[in-house]
Scaffold this active site. Sequence first.
Site, PDB file in Angstrom:
ATOM      1  N   SER A 418      50.807  35.417  35.937  1.00  0.00           N
ATOM      2  CA  SER A 418      51.529  36.577  36.473  1.00  0.00           C
ATOM      3  C   SER A 418      50.652  37.347  37.457  1.00  0.00           C
ATOM      4  O   SER A 418      49.461  37.055  37.611  1.00  0.00           O
ATOM      5  CB  SER A 418      51.931  37.510  35.317  1.00  0.00           C
ATOM      6  OG  SER A 418      50.758  37.931  34.636  1.00  0.00           O
ATOM      7  N   ASN A 486      40.174  35.760  38.099  1.00  0.00           N
ATOM      8  CA  ASN A 486      41.153  36.844  38.082  1.00  0.00           C
ATOM      9  C   ASN A 486      41.465  37.333  36.671  1.00  0.00           C
ATOM     10  O   ASN A 486      41.785  38.497  36.478  1.00  0.00           O
ATOM     11  CB  ASN A 486      42.441  36.368  38.784  1.00  0.00           C
ATOM     12  CG  ASN A 486      43.593  37.293  38.525  1.00  0.00           C
ATOM     13  OD1 ASN A 486      43.557  38.451  38.945  1.00  0.00           O
ATOM     14  ND2 ASN A 486      44.594  36.825  37.807  1.00  0.00           N
ATOM     15  N   TYR A 553      36.433  49.733  30.839  1.00  0.00           N
ATOM     16  CA  TYR A 553      36.948  48.842  31.887  1.00  0.00           C
ATOM     17  C   TYR A 553      36.016  48.845  33.098  1.00  0.00           C
ATOM     18  O   TYR A 553      35.607  47.792  33.591  1.00  0.00           O
ATOM     19  CB  TYR A 553      38.353  49.291  32.285  1.00  0.00           C
ATOM     20  CG  TYR A 553      38.963  48.463  33.380  1.00  0.00           C
ATOM     21  CD1 TYR A 553      39.418  47.175  33.126  1.00  0.00           C
ATOM     22  CD2 TYR A 553      39.091  48.968  34.677  1.00  0.00           C
ATOM     23  CE1 TYR A 553      39.979  46.403  34.128  1.00  0.00           C
ATOM     24  CE2 TYR A 553      39.653  48.200  35.687  1.00  0.00           C
ATOM     25  CZ  TYR A 553      40.096  46.918  35.407  1.00  0.00           C
ATOM     26  OH  TYR A 553      40.652  46.161  36.417  1.00  0.00           O
ATOM     27  N   LYS A 557      33.893  45.615  34.606  1.00  0.00           N
ATOM     28  CA  LYS A 557      34.112  45.108  35.964  1.00  0.00           C
ATOM     29  C   LYS A 557      32.854  45.274  36.818  1.00  0.00           C
ATOM     30  O   LYS A 557      32.590  44.471  37.716  1.00  0.00           O
ATOM     31  CB  LYS A 557      35.309  45.826  36.610  1.00  0.00           C
ATOM     32  CG  LYS A 557      36.656  45.336  36.088  1.00  0.00           C
ATOM     33  CD  LYS A 557      37.000  43.947  36.632  1.00  0.00           C
ATOM     34  CE  LYS A 557      38.442  43.548  36.334  1.00  0.00           C
ATOM     35  NZ  LYS A 557      38.771  42.209  36.835  1.00  0.00           N
TER      36      LYS A 557
END
Length: 656
Positions: A418, A486, A553, A557
């Site tokens: 998705s 991803n 988060y 990252k």
Amino acid sequence: MKSLWDDAEAARFGGPLGPRVYTSRLLGREPSLVLHGGGNTSVKLAERDLFGEEEKLLYVKGSGWDLATIEPEGFAPVVLERARRLASLPALSDAQMVSELAAAVRRSGAPAPSVETLLHAILPYAYVDHTHADAILSLSNSPEGERRIRELYGERVVVVPYVMAGFDLATYCAREFPRQVTAHTEGMVLLSHGIFTFGATARESYERMIALVSLAEEYLAAHRAWQIALPEPPPATVAPLDIADLRKSISDCAGAPMLLCLNDAPRYRAFATHPEAARLTLGGPATPDHVIRTKPWPALGRDVVAYAERYRAYYARHAPHAREPKTMLDPAPRVVLDPALGLVAAGRSAREAIITRELYEHTVEVVLRAEALGGWRPLAEQHLFDIEYWELEQAKLRKAGTPPMFAGEVALVTGAASGIGRACVEAFLRRGAAVVALDRDPTVETCAQRTEVLARTCDVTERAALEAGVTEAIRAFGGIDMLVLNAGIFPASEELAHASDAAWEQAFRVNAQANLALLRILHPFLCRAPRGGRVVVIGSRNVPAPGFGAAVYSASKAALTQIARVAALEWAKDGIRVNVLHPDAVYDTGLWTPQLLEARARAYGLSVEAYKRRNLLGVEVCARDVAELAAELCGPLFAKTTGAQIPVDGGSDRVV
Ligand code: ZN
């Protein structure tokens, strides 16, 4: 071979071309008769034109159409009289013939008529079917093949010696057919090429094809030349890196990236170690129709350099005697036979590689059967050269446009079910790549069902599953050139004072550690990418400009971004480029629901539309925008860029 004719099914094919379409499809269903465009059919119909004048048209299969799926518009209506007169000319180049045939077609926009059109035109029957049936080839390419065929069929077929397809073959048959034809003739065998049958109805012509080919099959069976057993080969373990090495050397030799496709079934490994393998394979394929895809012969073993030398010598032997100058094709093999890898086919696309593999699988059987009849008799090398360097093939090469950006290359995308990942799959496919799509969501397996996609359910945090996915990808395509990291998670917003250890551990496991593992696994494959490996890391705007409540988060990252920067440093010497994209506010992903969007917009006192465009340019950023840039980052535009971090966020006043 059984007739597949079915009255009820046949009745569904209406109109003047209905029966022609139906039996063409029946032939197309049988791979040992026609495989990947090898065969053609026609019907002669009388029609009235706009002025009420009657004209006889030859509806012949157009190029680009497959018999198995042909439609009425797949047949080109050629003025029959014109085609017959062409076949009576004393001489005509094949290029002129093609041009004349194109000009004799009665419908604009019709496909180009088959190069075997004149053969259909000269045969005085309403329906004509032509195949390159395996059984006929085994028989005709064996010792005394012509005698065997004449004995087997008697007056039922006219026999024509090998003449190259095109104008010369048509004029030869135009002279020879009337000499041999009798009241009992049902077909025509072209030695080392294939078979024609004909009849007053589509069914008659089709049933004759089945009957004549079945006779050849029975003949082979009666001579213990049908099911050929091969000794069990020793077990072979193939390291994926061996496959990637072979792909690299074939691509280097071809001057462009190539995909590989493997069949390591015991039969093909046994064939590669057959005591007579050199003699059986170095003599060329079963029918001229295969030369273009399989090359005049396969490579025995993985020494691609030795193959290229042999190919150059073959070119040097024949090119000087050609009527007009020839442009040498790349000297890389398209088929490799290897004791460990089995049958390996190479192509500029996954489809091309699979077609080549299937053609050679049939060749192996044809060769073994002819060998069992007393000895495989291939076409002479001169004939192979004439086909491979046919003026029509050379013209095709000159006409071929620029291939797609990623032709012959493979991209692996994680989180492919998705959002950005799915859009990446599409972006790479659009640029001609084959794509390995991984996601822990099983819907990934249904999102792009096509030859160029290998989609697997795979949790990137499970090392064994990752390794299995990569191994499968190498077996399917031969290598991996590009990687889009991803897959990632976005933990629930938590202020630092209350952040949980569990959320921290999970975010780091998925966003940092799993990606690090995949980079490690893929490094040796990226090193072997013919054009150099490329990695695109999907980071986040949170790296340069972290947000409230997103400590976990943002930190995970940021860790991933640091890993990417070090990879750019360390892997530059291996020719691998690593770049990072920092998207922000991409709402058409699996993470965002309309309710969540509305809630967030309300929290800012904005409409959803305004909320989506909260950036300097006032634009909405979509998954596709990120994916297109990810693909371009792997292309020539960014060939000299590595270690870059590029925002895709419409402009952020906290970053610029
Ligand atoms: Zn043919």
